[in-house]
Design a protein around this motif. Structure first.
Motif, short mmCIF file in Angstrom:
data_model
loop_
_atom_site.label_atom_id
_atom_site.label_comp_id
_atom_site.label_asym_id
_atom_site.label_seq_id
_atom_site.Cartn_x
_atom_site.Cartn_y
_atom_site.Cartn_z
N ARG A 85 82.97 46.47 17.40
CA ARG A 85 83.94 47.48 16.96
C ARG A 85 84.11 47.46 15.44
O ARG A 85 84.41 48.46 14.81
N LYS A 116 80.59 53.64 18.80
CA LYS A 116 82.04 53.43 18.74
C LYS A 116 82.77 54.31 19.75
O LYS A 116 83.77 53.88 20.34
N TYR A 120 85.24 52.59 22.37
CA TYR A 120 86.67 52.94 22.46
C TYR A 120 87.01 53.53 23.82
O TYR A 120 88.09 53.26 24.34
#
Ligand code: FES
Length: 136
Positions: A85, A116, A120
């Motif tokens: 991340r 990402k 997420y």
């Protein structure tokens, strides 16, 4: 961009590392570079909930987008989700090397954006699952 960096990019483009698909990926994401319509898909298989055991990319695009996706997979493999991340656009640009125009920047960063997004979404789904479970 110096010729040494161009050679590295061409090598990754011609001999992509970690290109393909994973049967057991828990994380999948796909996105398009809006400027050209090229697509990158990233899949990640996790070791437990916290480490990237394996990663693959797939897609079509220019040499920079494909090379940066390939470099990203090498960077991410074996990392924790938290470490993955934290990979920044500067990390990718330093692998690519040299100065890029704004258009080429989109090419170079497409795979990071996709990775990402997948992360997420996954982390969010875990958080939602935890919240849901803790409210039961
Ligand atoms: Fe499409 Fe680079 S020209 S990703």
């Amino acid at each position: 961009m110096s010729s040494i960096y161009s050679e590295i990019i061409l090598d990754y483009y011609r001999n992509p590392r970690n290109k393909g698909k994973l049967d057991r990926a828990q994380i999948r994401a796909k996105d398009t570079n809006p400027l050209c319509g090229d697509v990158i898909e990233i899949q990640m298989e996790l070791d437990g909930d916290s480490k990237v055991k394996d990663i693959r990319f797939n897609g079509m695009g220019c040499a920079i987008s494909q090379a940066s996706a390939s470099m990203l997979t090498e960077l991410v493999k074996g990392k924790s989700l938290d470490e993955a991340r934290k990979i920044s656009k500067e990390d990718i640009l330093s692998l690519i090397g040299g100065q890029l125009s704004a258009v080429r920047l989109k090419c170079a960063l497409l795979s990071l954006k996709v990775m990402k997004t997948g992360l997420y979404n996954y982390i969010g789904s875990l958080e939602n699952a935890k919240e849901e479970l803790s409210s039961l």
